[in-house]
Design an enzyme around this catalytic site. Structure first.
Site, PDB file in Angstrom:
ATOM      1  N   GLU A 151       0.882  -1.157   0.000  1.00 23.03           N
ATOM      2  CA  GLU A 151       0.000   0.000   0.000  1.00 23.03           C
ATOM      3  C   GLU A 151       0.920   1.206   0.000  1.00 23.03           C
ATOM      4  OE1 GLU A 151      -1.928   2.985   2.794  1.00 23.03           O
ATOM      5  OE2 GLU A 151      -2.208   0.955   3.601  1.00 23.03           O
TER       6      GLU A 151
ATOM      7  N   CYS B 179      -2.267   8.007   4.470  1.00 23.72           N
ATOM      8  CA  CYS B 179      -2.287   7.534   3.084  1.00 23.72           C
ATOM      9  C   CYS B 179      -3.652   7.746   2.457  1.00 23.72           C
ATOM     10  CB  CYS B 179      -1.897   6.060   3.028  1.00 23.72           C
ATOM     11  SG  CYS B 179      -2.917   4.996   4.072  1.00 23.72           S
TER      12      CYS B 179
END
Length: 693
Positions: free
Chosen positions: A268, A307
């Protein structure tokens, strides 16, 4: 943490079921200072100099695999619940440590409480959605021979290695627990490698987890410090879950053991998440207000170090100024920048001075590429210090929120450069098609928000951008108060995204458990599949001896125990009476001519629910006994209709036995097979009962 000779603590590693620190005299030139994000004070040193990484991996593969392999899915899930309850009582100490990372109380709640919440969720879902066994059956069995003696199906079993979890600095607790929980339920040992700037908080959580005495030996190890050679010791048995920058992810993915050695790798990484304001959401609407609130929240929670933060705010071109002004107003009214331990502070520092420099550099690059500074500054801001005074801090990693605008909404820098801090761009679009195109220019993202109260707009935007995102958050007046928000992944749903976002899937409920398991096609006889899976398969042996299976408790009942009833005839009078008493007078049960004209029926036929009711009467043992309750049936299919004058019987077989770990009863799934006087299948379904242990 362990003190060194010079009085600065060393963040320890937890390996091979014991705490480990390097010799203080050997880490000169091989350690990193960790500082308080707000004051710059040195808190500790981090080093893994001298750590035997090969031994760490081997310990997980042997001791960890063995101890976890002794437990079922339910037993592991229950341990997660117990662990969550234990950590819940330790939050105050973790909050105090978290403040040193620059996190406010709300930031810490997102990280710490969110991580504990993941444990609770997986502890619940693991017991509710997985069998109390060590094998998961994936889909129905496939009959591979005419006589049914050779069948196949897919099963999931845990991978035989370790799960290496390399985590980012921004979520020292949640980032670890979101990966640990599904790996643990799957039965795969975890090796955690936290980011250095906030790894001391991760180490504190691991210390508590170990002190709880809940975790089996070898199931969790922690590496504090560099682990550059760790992938050298991994192979196809192992997996790596990485969270961090795309550059680092690409380096790891190019490792020989990933490219040619079969190491499973998910990541990720950078994500230029978008929030799209619909044309209907003009100033003064609930949607406009909710949108502005979401943008400011994502800019300031964790100082924008998420994120999932909103990086690109896509709004109708004629509303760019409206949005910028509203964002500025909300920031100035609600955001107080400073040391999170000071009263009234709502936004803390970035994690480190190095991170501050990276974010400033990214903004400078965006300005050079055509971005315009619409709000904020790159100068050191005035902040509230821990003692309550206000002034510029040269030691703390503070940065004021920054809003950029762009005359060129297709600028490459806008859609490819992530400033991982309190920075967002407001960009104008000309049509919904244009908004979809701009959102897609992020080349794959974790999440996008679509804010509109127009159904048609929502449908066009969502379907246009869905394939470019792991998650789409739809925001309007109906869910503005209840939504968990743009930037808050929930453990029930996928967290991850395609393309630039890394291509992985984190969380996602039981899907993420399956990431740690291997799907294998299993072929053999029904008896052999039953032996391997613990679930009775059609065609396998039945045991009709030993009395009625409803008279057996879980200690006595065996998979395959069965009862076969006598035939019961269905008369026209029975069918008519059922129709009249229930009100179900559908013509197939009441009108001979109309029923015969239906291609599915030979004439008047019995109600399917009449057959189910009678079937229960054919297999139920009426006296009190171990069976406590019938709580449902699943997979019901009516195959062959029964006409008046036909007969049927039921064969009931114990299909799956699942004791509940924390109750004095368990679930028994029974295979119910209804056949007529010619042995043709009338109906099939599963009966679910609760039975005493």
């Amino acid at each position: 943490m362990t003190s060194t000779a010079i009085g600065v603590e060393i963040v320890p590693s937890y390996v091979q079921d014991g705490w480990w620190t390097p010799d203080a005299t050997e880490i000169v030139g091989h350690s990193t200072d960790v500082r308080d994000a707000s004051t710059g004070d040195v808190l500790a040193q981090v080093s893994s100099q001298g750590l035997d990484l090969a031994a760490v991996v081997e310990h997980g593969r042997t001791v960890g695999q063995r101890s976890l392999g002794e437990l079922t899915f339910h037993q592991r899930a229950l341990k997660l619940k117990q662990l969550a309850q234990f950590l819940n009582g330790q939050r105050d100490a973790l909050y105090e440590l978290s403040a040193r990372t620059g996190a406010t109380k709300i930031d810490s709640m997102v990280d710490i409480d969110g991580g504990i919440g993941v444990l609770f969720t997986f502890g619940s879902k693991g017991r509710r959605e997985l069998p109390n066994s060590q094998v998961v059956i994936d889909g129905p069995a496939e009959v591979l021979s005419k006589d049914g003696s050779f069948v196949g199906e897919h099963i999931y079993t845990r991978i035989p290695g370790v799960a290496v979890q390399i985590n980012a600095f921004n979520f020292a607790v949640w980032g670890m627990l979101e990966k640990f929980a599904p790996a643990f339920i799957a039965g795969v040992p975890t090796i955690v490698k936290p980011a250095t700037p906030t790894g001391y908080l991760t180490a504190a959580v691991v210390k508590l987890m170990i002190e709880s005495n809940i975790l089996p030996a070898g199931s969790l190890q922690l590496i504090s410090g560099s682990a550059r050679e760790l992938l050298d010791h991994l192979d196809y048995r192992d997996m790596v879950s990485f969270t961090g920058s795309a550059n680092t992810a690409n380096k790891l993915k190019s490792h020989e053991n990933v490219v040619h050695g079969g190491v499973r790798f998910t990541s990720e990484t950078d994500s230029l998440n978008a929030a799209i304001l619909g044309p209907d959401a003009v100033p003064g609407t609930p949607e406009f207000d909710a949108f502005v609130k979401a943008v400011v929240t994502e800019m300031t929670v964790k100082a924008g170090q998420k994120c999932t933060s909103i990086r690109r705010t896509l709004v109708p071109r004629n509303m760019v100024n409206d949005v910028v002004e509203a964002v500025q107003k909300r920031i100035e009214q609600r955001v107080v920048l400073g040391d999170p331990r000071a009263e009234g502070v709502t936004m803390g520092a970035l994690a480190s001075l190095e991170q501050l420099e990276d974010v400033r550099s990214a903004v400078q690059s965006m300005l050079a590429a055509g971005g315009e500074l619409a709000y904020g500054s790159l100068d050191a801001p005035a902040v509230t210090h821990r003692d309550g005074s206000v002034g510029v801090s040269e030691q703390g990693a503070f940065m004021s929120p920054v809003v950029l605008t762009w005359s060129d909404n297709e600028s490459q820098e806008l859609h490819s450069r992530e400033a991982f801090g309190p920075v967002a761009s407001v960009v104008g679009y000309d049509s919904l098609e244009d908004a979809i195109r701009l959102a897609a220019m992020g080349s794959g993202s974790l999440v996008a928000t679509v804010c509109t109260n127009d159904d048609a707009v929502a449908r066009e935007l969502v379907l246009g951008i869905a394939a470019h995102h792991g998650r789409v958050h739809m925001l309007n007046r109906e869910d503005a108060k209840t939504s968990t928000g743009h930037g808050s992944p929930v453990p029930h749903l996928v967290h991850g995204g395609p393309g630039r976002a890394g291509g992985g899937e984190e969380l996602g409920g039981i899907r993420s458990v399956m990431h740690h398991m291997q799907r294998t096609a299993l072929q053999g006889s029904p008896n052999m599949l039953t032996a391997v899976t613990g679930v009775w398969h059609a065609g396998a042996d039945r045991n009709y001896d030993g009395g009625h299976p409803f008279r057996k408790n879980l200690a006595e009942l065996q998979v395959g125990d069965a009862i076969r009833s006598d035939l019961r005839e269905v008369s026209l009078e029975d069918i008519t009476a059922f129709a009249n008493t229930t009100g179900d007078t559908f013509y197939a049960h009441t009108n001979e001519e109309a029923a015969a004209a239906n291609p599915f029926f030979p004439g008047i036929v019995a109600h399917g629910y009449l057959l189910l009711s009678w079937a229960a009467g054919l297999f139920v043992e009426p006296a009190p006994g171990p069976v406590l309750a019938n709580y449902g049936l699943e997979s019901l299919r009516f195959i062959t209709p029964l006409a008046a004058g036909d007969s049927f019987r039921v064969t009931l077989t114990a299909k799956q036995i699942s004791p509940r770990e924390d109750d004095e009863y368990g679930e028994v799934r029974w295979d119910a097979l209804l056949t007529n006087q010619n042995d043709e299948i009338v109906a099939t379904y599963d009966v679910l009962t609760l039975v005493e242990k």
